[in-house]
Design an enzyme around this catalytic site. Structure first.
Site, short mmCIF file in Angstrom:
data_model
loop_
_atom_site.label_atom_id
_atom_site.label_comp_id
_atom_site.label_asym_id
_atom_site.label_seq_id
_atom_site.Cartn_x
_atom_site.Cartn_y
_atom_site.Cartn_z
CE1 TYR A 69 -2.94 -6.36 2.45
CE2 TYR A 69 -5.03 -7.35 1.81
CZ TYR A 69 -3.93 -6.58 1.50
OH TYR A 69 -3.81 -6.01 0.26
CG HIS A 101 -2.72 -1.32 8.91
ND1 HIS A 101 -2.65 -0.30 9.84
CD2 HIS A 101 -3.15 -0.73 7.75
CE1 HIS A 101 -3.00 0.85 9.26
NE2 HIS A 101 -3.31 0.62 8.00
CG ASN A 145 -7.00 3.70 2.85
OD1 ASN A 145 -6.44 3.44 3.92
ND2 ASN A 145 -6.33 3.98 1.76
CG ASP A 205 -2.66 0.08 13.12
OD1 ASP A 205 -3.86 0.21 12.81
OD2 ASP A 205 -1.73 0.53 12.43
CG ASN A 251 -4.96 6.42 5.56
OD1 ASN A 251 -4.97 7.65 5.62
ND2 ASN A 251 -4.01 5.74 4.92
#
Length: 240
Positions: free
Chosen positions: A14, A19, A66, A91, A112
């Site tokens: 990631y 994100h 989240n 973001d 989230n």
């Protein structure tokens, strides 16, 4: 003590996702301002240091986006801080790539990570909204934010992160306008008369420049000579 929290997801897969721009912002600040090495605490990676005269804790939640509020809330409670002592870098789909806005309080707009933080400490913290643009269709959002930045994004992304780092001491001091100005100087630097030339601008060097024509001398009329004749001579001349 202040907390700067950057939002993202843990793991190498990631690391370059859109994100994860919040993580990227904190990594740049930590590196540029000599923060202590990252260590694990509060279900997060943290680094301590100073920005100007302010003591700041950088925090990257390792709980996945989240559940960011679990980590952020734990750190806020540990240091007995108020939500106003927290600034979150995240973001923002509703801002064009490379654009930035600073906001205090308000809703989470469906993000989230912010939604989770709201649930743990309320909504009166500050946010640095980092524009990544929108894919155009709602059903494409999840794939878009969990995809790496494109090659074409690298230049503006680097400028934005450098600007964030330049202005970080001003942000910690509570001077949002100076912080935004520092970012703007990186993202959209002013053109200087002695700096880089625009590609379509044509300039002349001193040797090439044509000298300006010398001005023509002003024309003058010769003043008439004084008349020295006597009155009798003038009368006589009239009848010649």
């Amino acid at each position: 003590m202040q907390i700067f929290a950057g939002l993202g997801n843990p793991g190498a897969q990631y690391a370059r996702n859109r994100h994860n721009i919040g993580f990227m912002a904190l990594d740049r600040i930590a590196g540029d301002h000599g923060f202590a090495p990252w260590k694990t605490k509060f279900q997060a990676e943290i680094a301590e240091g100073r920005l100007g005269g302010q003591r700041v804790l950088l925090l990257k939640p390792m709980t996945y986006m989240n559940r960011s509020g679990q980590s952020v809330g734990e750190a806020v409670r540990f240091y007995k801080l108020e939500p106003e002592d927290l600034t979150v870098f995240h973001d923002e789909l509703d801002l064009a790539p490379g654009k930035l806005k600073v906001k205090s309080g308000g809703g989470h707009a469906g993000h989230n990570g912010l939604r989770s933080i709201h649930g743990h400490i309320g909504d009166s913290y500050a946010r640095v909204r980092l524009g990544i643009g929108h894919p155009g269709r709602k059903e494409q959002v999840a794939n878009y934010v969990l995809h790496d930045f494109a090659k074409a994004d690298e230049e503006w992304l680097d400028d934005l992160l450098r600007g964030l780092s330049d202005g970080a001491p001003d942000l910690a001091a509570g001077d949002a306008p100076r912080f935004l100005n520092a970012v703007a100087l990186r993202v959209s630097p002013p053109r200087s008369g002695t700096g880089d030339r625009r590609p379509d601008a044509k300039t002349e060097t001193k040797s090439e420049a044509k000298p300006a024509p010398a001005p023509e001398p002003a024309k003058t009329e010769k003043a008439p000579e004084p008349d020295t004749r006597t009155a009798l001579q003038k009368l006589a001349d009239r009848f010649r």
